[in-house]
Each structure stands twice: as C-alpha cells, then as structure tokens.
Enzyme design. Structure first.
Site, mmCIF file in Angstrom:
data_model
loop_
_atom_site.group_PDB
_atom_site.id
_atom_site.type_symbol
_atom_site.label_atom_id
_atom_site.label_comp_id
_atom_site.label_asym_id
_atom_site.label_seq_id
_atom_site.Cartn_x
_atom_site.Cartn_y
_atom_site.Cartn_z
ATOM 1 N N ASP A 163 0.811 -1.206 0.000
ATOM 2 C CA ASP A 163 0.000 0.000 0.000
ATOM 3 C C ASP A 163 0.853 1.270 0.000
ATOM 4 O OD1 ASP A 163 -2.035 1.870 0.408
ATOM 5 O OD2 ASP A 163 -2.186 1.447 2.555
ATOM 6 N N GLU A 397 4.124 -7.632 7.058
ATOM 7 C CA GLU A 397 2.892 -8.311 6.688
ATOM 8 C C GLU A 397 3.080 -9.353 5.589
ATOM 9 O OE1 GLU A 397 -0.480 -5.691 6.339
ATOM 10 O OE2 GLU A 397 -0.323 -5.238 8.472
ATOM 11 N N TYR A 449 -5.750 -2.826 13.316
ATOM 12 C CA TYR A 449 -6.703 -1.850 12.754
ATOM 13 C C TYR A 449 -8.132 -2.076 13.232
ATOM 14 C CZ TYR A 449 -2.926 0.041 9.983
ATOM 15 O OH TYR A 449 -1.765 0.673 9.609
ATOM 16 N N GLU A 485 1.826 -0.663 13.945
ATOM 17 C CA GLU A 485 0.902 0.186 13.179
ATOM 18 C C GLU A 485 -0.446 0.195 13.867
ATOM 19 O OE1 GLU A 485 0.351 -0.703 9.010
ATOM 20 O OE2 GLU A 485 2.493 -1.043 8.708
#
Ligand code: GCB
Length: 574
Positions: A163, A397, A449, A485
């Site tokens: 991303d 990831e 997230y 994150e």
C-alpha cells in the site's frame, strides 16, 4: 562497504542534478544501443522519483533511460574509483562511456561498480536504464495472480502487493569516489558498558599484516591505539551514553598506516549504547524503554522518494515536537541521511528490509528468498554502525499462513543474526498469535486496525477487542509486544461530531483510545502510529485520490487533530 567520504585520502564527487531522460514504453533502447547514448525527450532531476515530475510519467513504471555527462573525475595516482548509486528503483543497468558496467536488482539499497580502468575520452557519459515493473518474483512483489487464500490480492492499480506508490527512478544520490589502493575496506563497531565505563569494539577489514592507528574522541580525553591488530576495544571512562534526549556521539577515526605514515583514513560517529530484549521488556542502556513513534514513508509531492534534506529535517522536527523517540523504516531501508539524523537527534530505529507483502506460493519463491537474503545482507552491511538502529525487521505483513513461510524466515533470521549478533531480529505481522515465526524471533511486532478495517467507526467495540487481542499475544509469546501500526484515515480538514470515519476527530479518538489501552499493558513495549504523514499510494476504491490519509500530519506536513493527542500522551502537554 564503507560509505563514501571526502578527506585527504578519499575524493568524492556528487553527480546529482539535471539529467537527460527518455521514456521507452516500447522497450527499444536495449536493441538500439542507447547505452552508448540517446536523444533525450526531457530533463529530470536526480535524485527523484520520475512519477511526480510529469503527467505522462504519473503511473509509468518503465523502462526509462537517464543520461548525464561530466568532466572526468581525477583521482590520485594508484587509487581506485567507484561509481555508487544510493538507490535506483527497481532494476538498473549502467553504462559508462558506452561500456556496460553491470546491472542491479532491488530498490532502496546502494550498489556500486569499480570504474578505475574505464577508458576516458573528453567528457564522461553515464547512462542508466531503469525499470520498475511489478512482478511476482520481485521484492516487493506485484502483479500477483489472484488466489482466494492470500490476503490483499490485486486491490491496487498499478497492481502492487503493498500500500504505497511503486515510485521509479534514480531516487538517491549518485557519487563517484576514490579510495587509496591500500585502504580501510570495512569497519564494524559495537558498544557495551561495564558500569560507568563504555566499551567500544572496533573491527577493521584490511589485508593481514596491515597497520592501523585508531582514535576515539569527544567528551573527555581522546583515546588512541596504534599497531597491527585490526581489532580494538576502547575503554571510555565515565562514558556519555547515547539515548533519545541525549544522543551523545563520539568521533572514531581509523587510519591505515604504512612506514609510520597514514595512507587512508575513515571517520565514523559512534554512539555508546546497549539495547537488548529482557523478558517482556526492551532495555536501552540497561533500563526499560517504551518505543513511541511512527511508521513512515519516504514520500513527497515534488520528488517522490527523493526527499530533500530540508523535507527530511522537517519530518524529524515534527516527530520531536510530539515527543516521539523512535520510528520504523516502513517498508524499506531509508536513505543513509535519515539514519544520520536519527543518530544525531536521538531516535531508535527499527530498520526494515523491502520485503513487504511477500507471499509463499511456489511460483518465484526461490528467487524471492534469494533477493530477501541479498537485501537483508545489504541493509545490515550498510546500517550496522548506526547507534540509532536497534532492531532489524525482516518483512512487513508477509502472507505467512502458508507453511513455506516458516523455513523462509528461519533462514533470514539466522542470516541476520550471523551478520549482526548484537541486535534483536523481528518481523511485522498482521497475524498476531498465528504468526509462527514469533516463536523464534526476538520481539512480537503487529499491525492492528480494530476500529478501521474491522468494527469501522465503532470504538466502543473496537477498543475492548484490541485489549483482548494484546493480552492473548502477551500470554502466548512472553516477549515484548510492539504495535508497529495503528491508526485511521483522516482527510485533512474533514470534521465530524460525533467522530466518524475519515474525520480528524475520529483519527484522534482512535489513537487516544489505543494509547490508553496499551499504557495499561506492561508487556507492550512500543506504539508506532501509522503514519507520520499522508502518503501517495496506488489507486484503489478504499484510497480516495490515490492517497493513504493515515498521517497525523498531511502530505504537506501540516498537523491534524491527532497531533494534540500525541503531545498529551508522549510529552505530557495539557
Ligand atoms: C498495513 C500495512 C501498511 C498500510 C496500512 C493501511 O497493515 O502494513 O502498509 O498502509 O496497513 O493503511 O492499510
């Protein structure tokens, strides 16, 4: 590889500036012999990503040809000359005066060619063919064929498996430099302490029988040793230790000697510090430390990844202003200039390889592993002497639910530990307790997230989930857990009451909620907000304007509401 430097024995010339460029969408250049020279279609700045320079280059990934001419580099007689690229993304082929020097695969890390004996005639002509197409056997991969078992399939245009925008071009400085024939080839410094005494261990690479003079100065009387041993331990009484808030540096000078006179010299700043994992804690200079900071990107609206020194300094000022003490070089090694600032300003850095979005299907796996090994090696060789670098991250990831991931990362971790036995090794995962590699890695780094990709807009549900999830990792691994994150997109200037997705208020509330929960968990040793700044990414339905808006500063580096939350939490500001 010693970083190029300028002194009595070593010359250096930067080739940065305005270079000629030609787009080659039909890939004709190789057949037509453009390596010998070609007709430009424009000028482009070097270093910079080409994608931010012109509309037709916006989404263009190559090939593209660069060319520059310069007056010959005169180096002292008997010395060796090298041409070094700080980073070319992604694949580079290089010609000097029509002669093909070689090629290099992989962005973000330096490579060089020896050019001592290249024939010269008048002005020198340097040509570089650059190509950054996305392919499954590259690192990071792209254009990965869809598979229902793998996460994050083909969501982006261009089809990256990650991303952020796959910027192309000569993105860091290009230099010519010389070294004496009898040189200091490499230098490895590590530090420890023995009570108030700092121990600086210096290991020099040079042929057997060489003689050296080494000096360590700063904060007290200079220490000096001389002799044939390539290895020395300086004992520094009452050492001023390096740490965030007090980043004391010493100056190390290593000279190679011949008949009692120096024939080469290398200078290196040294920070005396220890960093280790102890149970669930991270210890800096023997005391527990909690990492506060950011995941970042090298991204700017004018130059892409080729940030100017000023832009970089601005990012550090912003990080200092909110009370951050650390960051991760997500998702690739940053410029050496970044680490210089981290050394000088006192930031703890998790240095990450470019292995983002790895997948473990058979196709291309061998090549991806070979590339990851090369990149891990090159990163450690480049960055091993920075006091700011405290941990190596092997990947971000990876799709490591497939069994092939485990031997892959065992291999990389053992390589990293062999190359550098002094720093913890980790990777960053979204899998949490299901990440098998955390059983042998030194810390547990996870991206979370809740409240964004799950429970969107619902912090009342998201935060208890975060809390439970962290507890399960604490129980399972009994190692420091770092949330590398967490965050939410906030479009600058977008407001909502009550807080809602994409508003500055929601981002601020989510970050506040996460910080409060993490502060209650003694095994959580780090919190890195995603991201310091908004950054460009590939197009996707979940990426308005081709942007990721999770920055707490905008792409223009202006603060959003969340900055207040961070100042309160990290600096105690009211
Ligand atoms: C992640 C990735 C990062 C993305 C971020 C996001 O987990 O590591 O590269 O940008 O999520 O914003 O989705």
């Amino acid at each position: 590889m010693i970083r190029p430097q300028k002194n009595r024995f070593r010359k250096l010339r930067a080739l940065d500036g305005r270079w000629e460029f030609r787009k080659d969408p039909m890939d004709l250049g190789l057949r037509k012999g453009w390596g010998k020279g070609f007709k430009k279609d424009r000028f482009l700045p070097v270093p910079a990503s080409w994608n931010e320079q012109a509309q037709d280059l916006w989404d263009y990934l190559g090939p593209g040809w660069y060319q520059t001419t310069f007056r010959p580099f005169s180096s002292p007689r008997g010395s060796r000359t090298f041409l070094r690229f700080g980073s070319v993304h992604y694949h580079a082929t290089v010609w000097l005066n029509g002669l093909r020097l070689g090629s290099h695969e992989g962005g973000h890390l330096p490579f060089q060619f020896e050019v001592t004996d290249i024939p010269r005639k008048g002005m020198d002509r340097l040509v570089v063919r650059v190509e950054g197409l996305l392919r499954p056997d590259r690192v990071p991969p792209g254009n990965v064929p869809f598979h229902p078992k793998d996460a994050f399939n083909n969501q982006f245009n261009p089809p990256a498996s990650f991303d952020f925008f796959p910027y192309c071009g000569i993105q860091r400085e290009v230099v010519l430099y010389s070294t004496p024939k009898e040189s200091v080839r490499d230098l490895t410094v590590s530090t420890r302490s023995d009570g108030p005494t700092g121990l600086v261990h210096v290991q020099v690479a040079a042929p057997e029988g060489s003689e050296f003079r080494m000096k360590l100065s700063g904060h007290g009387r200079p220490l000096q040793v001389e002799g044939p041993s390539p290895e020395t331990v300086f004992r520094v009484p009452q050492a001023k230790l390096w740490a965030p808030g007090s980043p004391s540096l010493y100056g190390l000078t290593v000279e190679r000697m011949k008949n009692g006179r120096p024939v080469d010299r290398v200078d290196l700043p040294v920070g005396i510090r220890t960093f280790e994992v102890h149970g669930e804690k991270l210890l800096l200079n023997g005391k527990p430390i909690s990492l506060k900071g950011f995941g970042r990107h090298e991204d700017s609206p004018r130059l892409g990844r080729g940030l100017t020194d000023r832009e970089r300094q601005k990012d550090f000022r912003n990080m200092l202003a909110v009370g951050a003490n650390s960051y991760r070089t997500s998702h690739y090694p940053y410029s050496e200039k970044d680490l210089d600032l981290a050394d000088r300003l006192g930031f703890l850095v998790i240095d990450e390889t470019p292995a983002v979005g790895l997948f473990f299907r058979k196709e291309g796996l061998k090549k991806r592993l070979a590339l990851c090994r090369q990149m891990t090696r090159d990163m450690i060789e480049r960055d091993k002497n920075h006091p700011s670098v405290v941990m190596w991250s092997l990947a971000n990831e990876p799709h490591s639910h497939r069994p092939a991931a485990l031997p892959f990362f065992k291999d990389l971790a053992s390589l990293a530990r062999t190359l550098d036995p002094t720093r913890p090794v980790t990777l960053v995962s979204y899998l949490g307790t299901k990440e098998a590699s955390f059983s042998f890695l030194d810390t547990v780094c996870v991206n979370r997230y809740f409240g964004w990709y799950s429970e969107p807009g619902d912090l009342a549900k998201a935060l208890p989930r975060l809390s439970k999830d962290l507890d399960s990792m604490g129980r399972r691994f009994k190692k420091p857990v770092l949330v590398t994150e967490f965050g939410a997109d906030a479009i600058p200037g977008s407001h909502a009451d009550p807080p809602a997705l994409f508003s500055e208020e929601y981002q601020a509330a989510l970050i506040d909620g996460y910080l409060r929960i993490m502060a209650r968990k003694p095994f959580v040793a780090g919190a890195h907000v995603w991201n310091l700044n908004d950054f460009r990414t590939a197009q996707a339905t979940h990426r308005p304007n081709g942007m990721n808006y999770k920055g707490v500063f905008g792409r223009d580096r202006k603060p959003k509401k969340a900055v207040r939350v961070l100042k309160r939490a990290w600096k105690g500001d009211r």
